[in-house]
Write a protein that holds these residues in place. Structure first.
Motif, short mmCIF file in Angstrom:
data_model
loop_
_atom_site.label_atom_id
_atom_site.label_comp_id
_atom_site.label_asym_id
_atom_site.label_seq_id
_atom_site.Cartn_x
_atom_site.Cartn_y
_atom_site.Cartn_z
N ALA A 31 24.68 33.89 48.54
CA ALA A 31 25.34 34.83 47.64
C ALA A 31 26.34 34.12 46.75
O ALA A 31 27.07 33.23 47.21
CB ALA A 31 26.04 35.94 48.42
N LEU A 32 26.37 34.52 45.49
CA LEU A 32 27.39 34.08 44.54
C LEU A 32 28.21 35.31 44.17
O LEU A 32 27.66 36.33 43.74
CB LEU A 32 26.74 33.48 43.29
N VAL A 33 29.54 35.22 44.35
CA VAL A 33 30.43 36.33 44.04
C VAL A 33 31.19 35.97 42.77
O VAL A 33 32.01 35.04 42.77
CB VAL A 33 31.41 36.59 45.20
N ILE A 34 30.90 36.67 41.69
CA ILE A 34 31.58 36.45 40.41
C ILE A 34 32.60 37.57 40.24
O ILE A 34 32.25 38.74 40.10
CB ILE A 34 30.57 36.45 39.24
N THR A 35 33.87 37.21 40.28
CA THR A 35 34.92 38.22 40.25
C THR A 35 36.05 37.77 39.32
O THR A 35 35.98 36.70 38.71
CB THR A 35 35.42 38.50 41.68
N ASP A 36 37.08 38.59 39.23
CA ASP A 36 38.19 38.33 38.30
C ASP A 36 39.45 37.91 39.05
O ASP A 36 39.66 38.28 40.21
CB ASP A 36 38.50 39.58 37.47
N LEU A 37 40.29 37.17 38.34
CA LEU A 37 41.56 36.71 38.92
C LEU A 37 42.52 37.87 39.16
O LEU A 37 43.28 37.87 40.12
CB LEU A 37 42.18 35.69 37.97
N ASP A 38 42.50 38.88 38.27
CA ASP A 38 43.29 40.11 38.44
C ASP A 38 44.75 39.81 38.77
O ASP A 38 45.30 40.26 39.80
CB ASP A 38 42.69 41.00 39.53
N SER A 39 45.43 39.06 37.91
CA SER A 39 46.83 38.67 38.14
C SER A 39 47.77 39.85 37.93
O SER A 39 47.60 40.66 37.00
CB SER A 39 47.22 37.52 37.21
N VAL A 40 48.77 39.95 38.82
CA VAL A 40 49.78 41.00 38.73
C VAL A 40 51.12 40.41 39.15
O VAL A 40 51.17 39.38 39.82
CB VAL A 40 49.45 42.20 39.64
N PHE A 41 52.21 41.08 38.75
CA PHE A 41 53.52 40.75 39.33
C PHE A 41 53.99 41.95 40.12
O PHE A 41 53.62 43.09 39.83
CB PHE A 41 54.54 40.36 38.24
N LEU A 42 54.76 41.70 41.18
CA LEU A 42 55.19 42.77 42.06
C LEU A 42 56.05 43.79 41.31
O LEU A 42 56.87 43.43 40.46
CB LEU A 42 55.97 42.20 43.25
N ALA A 43 55.83 45.05 41.63
CA ALA A 43 56.57 46.13 40.97
C ALA A 43 56.86 47.21 42.00
O ALA A 43 56.31 47.22 43.11
CB ALA A 43 55.76 46.70 39.80
N GLU A 44 57.73 48.13 41.63
CA GLU A 44 58.04 49.25 42.51
C GLU A 44 56.91 50.26 42.47
O GLU A 44 56.27 50.48 41.45
CB GLU A 44 59.35 49.91 42.06
N GLU A 45 56.69 50.88 43.61
CA GLU A 45 55.59 51.85 43.72
C GLU A 45 55.79 53.02 42.77
O GLU A 45 54.83 53.64 42.31
CB GLU A 45 55.51 52.34 45.17
N SER A 46 57.02 53.32 42.43
CA SER A 46 57.33 54.49 41.59
C SER A 46 57.10 54.21 40.10
O SER A 46 57.12 55.14 39.29
CB SER A 46 58.78 54.92 41.81
#
Length: 754
Positions: free
Chosen positions: A530-545
């Motif tokens: 299997a080859l899994v081609i996916t994204d880096l999907d970078s985020v910075f931490l934030a408040e849930e609200s």
């Protein structure tokens, strides 16, 4: 009572496989040449005792080496060794009420359990005598050849050159079936015998073959049903095709009750055929009722009708009744012969008649009737459209009825994802091809065990595969992609970067980064590449609200604790301290949480494979840093998604006015590569950006004008190297030379077994 399982050893590519069966229906799936047909033929052949259907080519390839080693070894060593054999262990699940049926198979009076077993072995009558006979024949042949006048460039070698050469001709005279009682207590949970165990041979009165036939009857509905429409004037079609009229006439002659009205119907023939037509309609009413359960004829299709075409002298012979397709109603209805309808319609009717036929013959054996009837049906999907395939597999069990101690089991071999869709995971037995020390073998996996071992993933995977990709079970490899854009562009990217993958059987699954890791257990269980081609999907931490946050999970510090839930907001990969929200990267490969760690991960960290190298092999591909040149400056940058990476690595092309329709053309001045990266990021994450429009726009352009993003290129090159579809030159030359001359001067290709 039912057949719980069976173990095959040394039959074709089935070197040593154990196959568990469901009590009602089992489905054998797998790619071509994985051993499905062999797994059905060996049972049919061994239970019937048809040794004339076995040849040396049915022995696994490792046996050939053993044959020749023993044939060429010293006499004292060879006489102490047994020649290779093919064996079939049958294990029956027996209820207490059915125990009297299997008394001859009880290993002792102290037996206590639910399973009894019998081994059928196709083995040498006497290994030592066979070897002595072979050596004598070879020595005599060599002596006679030695006195011949030698010719220049002499290459003649007299028969037999080795033991396999000898057995190609003499196998059936030197080998026989042998029968043994198996003691379940001497086998482990996987039905493998304990070291040193020797089963007890069955005596000659009544004999193993007789005992076996008193317990089980096996019928096989082959995939080759020869239902091609006979072309007028062609010998081949007339000789190989099977029309429905002939088949139904045989069914009538062999199975249907002969009624007292027959004589009056025969007498009426001399005056009119009306009476017989009514008689035939009554006789075939039940069988046509069975057709209705399977959707025959369905809506807007001509119905079936039986009419007489009799010569009173030859009444009830094979062609005295014909099948017609009726178009219209009443006296003006048009009636066409059965050859004037589609192959799918005829194939379905033929299968129903065959199943009812073998079932009726089993019932008609009365006091000699075996309590268990096993029916193999090969590739029922032939010529049938998708919905009709599902109707057949949904209702096939309704065609056979059990009573009292008698029980029927059905095994279906198939390449149809639609049949799998209808039945789900439990009945699937997956035939996985593998190579062990250069030898081609097969492993059979029982998906009912996966069904019970992985309750957390089972329901999701089964629903997903039923709705989308049951063809996963027939693929050489799977490619898991992020979304619709990757799925649309991947065929073109394969053609650009790994064109030989076009010859591979690939299953492309659109799973997304949030769900890709949920396929981990299934891919590992099936042993897939299997080859899994996916994204880096970078985020910075934030408040849930906060607005527009992305929730994701990370593994806990202690394994016994639940996952830690976090919230983040989309950002550039270059953002200091950026994390990934992609669950595939966090929980599967390469199991890292920060973007910084992901960008420096090496190739080995992106690959996972089974121990021993003979199982699953998975690689993940996500965005990587690459040098981007813009406005005379160069910088190492990385996109967050496919669209961003494509825009960065095709910067000049995407920013040209002629390619505005791609959707990545930015407004304003972009002075530096960082400006370009930020602009592309804002464009792609914006609500107005249409990803499908982007993919379709790229597809409208000649593929030689744009570059495949580096991370996808690396992933495709890895997959191409693993599948190794291009033959090495020495092997290619050997394949081209694999034509041998037969003794009678004919030519035949090298024979290979499935």
């Amino acid at each position: 009572m039912y057949l719980h399982s069976y173990r095959i050893k040394n039959y074709r590519r089935l070197q040593d496989v154990h196959i568990e069966l469901a009590s009602d229906i089992s489905i054998f799936v797998g790619s071509n040449n994985s051993g499905k047909t062999s797994a059905t033929q060996v049972v049919h052949t061994f239970v019937a005792g048809s040794k004339d259907k076995i040849s040396l080519y049915d022995f696994h390839s490792t046996c050939w080496k053993n044959f020749d080693e023993l044939g060429d070894s010293a006499e004292d060593r060879a006489e102490q060794s047994e020649l290779p054999s093919i064996s079939l262990d049958l294990w029956f699940e027996v209820a207490l009420s059915d125990l009297y049926l299997v008394v001859p198979l009880l290993p002792s009076t102290a037996w206590a359990g639910t399973q009894v077993g019998i081994r059928i072995e196709f083995a040498a009558r006497n290994s030592a005598e066979l070897l002595q006979k072979f050596r004598k024949v070879r020595m005599d042949a060599q002596s006679k050849a030695a006195v011949l006048e030698r010719r220049e460039n002499e290459r003649y070698v007299p028969w037999p050159t080795n033991l396999t050469d000898y057995l190609k001709k003499e196998l059936l005279s030197e080998y026989e079936f042998k029968y043994y009682v198996l003691d379940r207590a001497q086998f482990d949970n996987n039905h493998k015998p304990r070291a040193g165990y020797e089963p007890l041979p069955l005596g000659k009165d009544p004999g193993g073959a007789t005992i076996l036939k008193s317990i089980i009857k096996v019928d096989n509905l082959n995939a080759q049903r020869h239902l091609a429409d006979p072309a007028p004037g062609t010998i081949s079609a007339a000789g190989r095709s099977e029309d429905l009229s002939k088949r139904l006439s045989r069914f009538y002659k062999r199975n249907l009750d002969q009624r007292s009205e027959d004589h009056s119907a025969l007498r009426a023939l001399f005056d009119s055929e009306t009476g017989l037509n009514e008689h035939l309609a009554e006789v075939f009413k039940d069988i046509f009722g069975s057709f209705l359960k399977l959707g025959i004829p369905g809506r807007h299709n001509p119905r079936l009708e039986i009419k007489s075409a009799l010569n009173p002298v030859t009444i009830m012979n094979s062609q005295d009744a014909r099948v017609y397709y009726v178009l219209g109603d009443g006296a003006d209805a048009l009636r066409l012969p059965d050859t004037y309808n589609g192959l799918g319609f005829k194939n379905l009717i033929y299968m129903v008649v065959e199943i009812l036929d073998v079932h009726a013959r089993w019932i008609s054996e009365k006091e000699d009737r075996a309590p268990l009837h096993l029916i193999f049906i090969e590739e029922p999907e032939v010529h049938l459209h998708a919905q009709l395939q599902q109707v057949f597999i949904r209702n096939v069990l309704d065609l056979v009825k059990d009573a009292d101690t008698f029980h029927s089991q059905t095994v279906v071999t198939t390449h149809s994802p639609h049949i799998l869709y209808e039945r789900g995971f439990k009945p699937i037995r997956y035939f996985r091809r593998q190579s062990t020390d250069g030898e081609q073998t097969t492993e059979v996996l029982n998906l009912s065990s996966f069904n019970s071992q992985n309750p957390n993933e089972r329901d999701f995977l089964e629903r997903y595969l039923k709705l989308t990709h049951c063809d996963l079970f027939f693929a050489d490899a799977a490619i898991l992609v992020e979304g619709n854009v990757e799925r649309l562009l991947l065929p073109v990217m394969i053609e650009k970067e790994a064109v030989s993958l076009r010859s591979a059987c690939l299953s492309i699954l659109e799973v997304g980064g949030a769900f890709g890791h949920r396929f981990k257990s299934l891919i590992e269980f099936l042993g897939l590449v299997a080859l899994v081609i996916t994204d880096l999907d970078s985020v910075f931490l934030a408040e849930e609200s906060e607005d527009e946050v992305i929730e994701f999970e990370v593994p806990p510090v202690e394994e016994v604790q639940p996952p830690v839930k976090k919230s983040g907001k989309v950002c550039l990969p270059s953002e200091p301290g950026a994390l990934t929200s992609n669950q595939t990267l966090i929980q599967w490969l390469p199991k890292k949480q920060t973007v910084a760690e992901l960008l420096v991960a090496n190739d080995s960290e992106k690959v996972q494979e089974a121990a021993g190298g003979n199982g699953f092999k998975v690689r993940v591909a996500y965005q990587v840093s690459t040098d981007i040149t813009w406005n005379g400056a160069t910088k190492s940058l990385c996109g967050r998604t496919l669209e961003e990476s494509f825009g960065l690595e095709n910067a000049e092309w995407c920013q040209s006015e002629s390619h505005r329709h791609i959707g990545l053309k930015l407004r304003g001045a972009l002075e530096t590569p960082d400006d370009l990266a930020l602009g592309l990021h804002n464009r792609v994450v914006g609500r107005s950006f249409d990803k499908t429009k982007f993919a379709l726009g790229v597809l409208t352009e000649p593929p030689e004008n744009w570059h495949v993003p580096l991370y996808i290129k690396e992933g495709l090159c890895w997959l191409n190297s693993v599948l190794s579809l291009e033959l090495p030159r020495p092997l290619l030359e050997a394949t081209e030379m694999s034509v041998v001359a037969t003794v009678d001067g004919g030519i035949s290709g090298l024979e290979t077994a499935e």
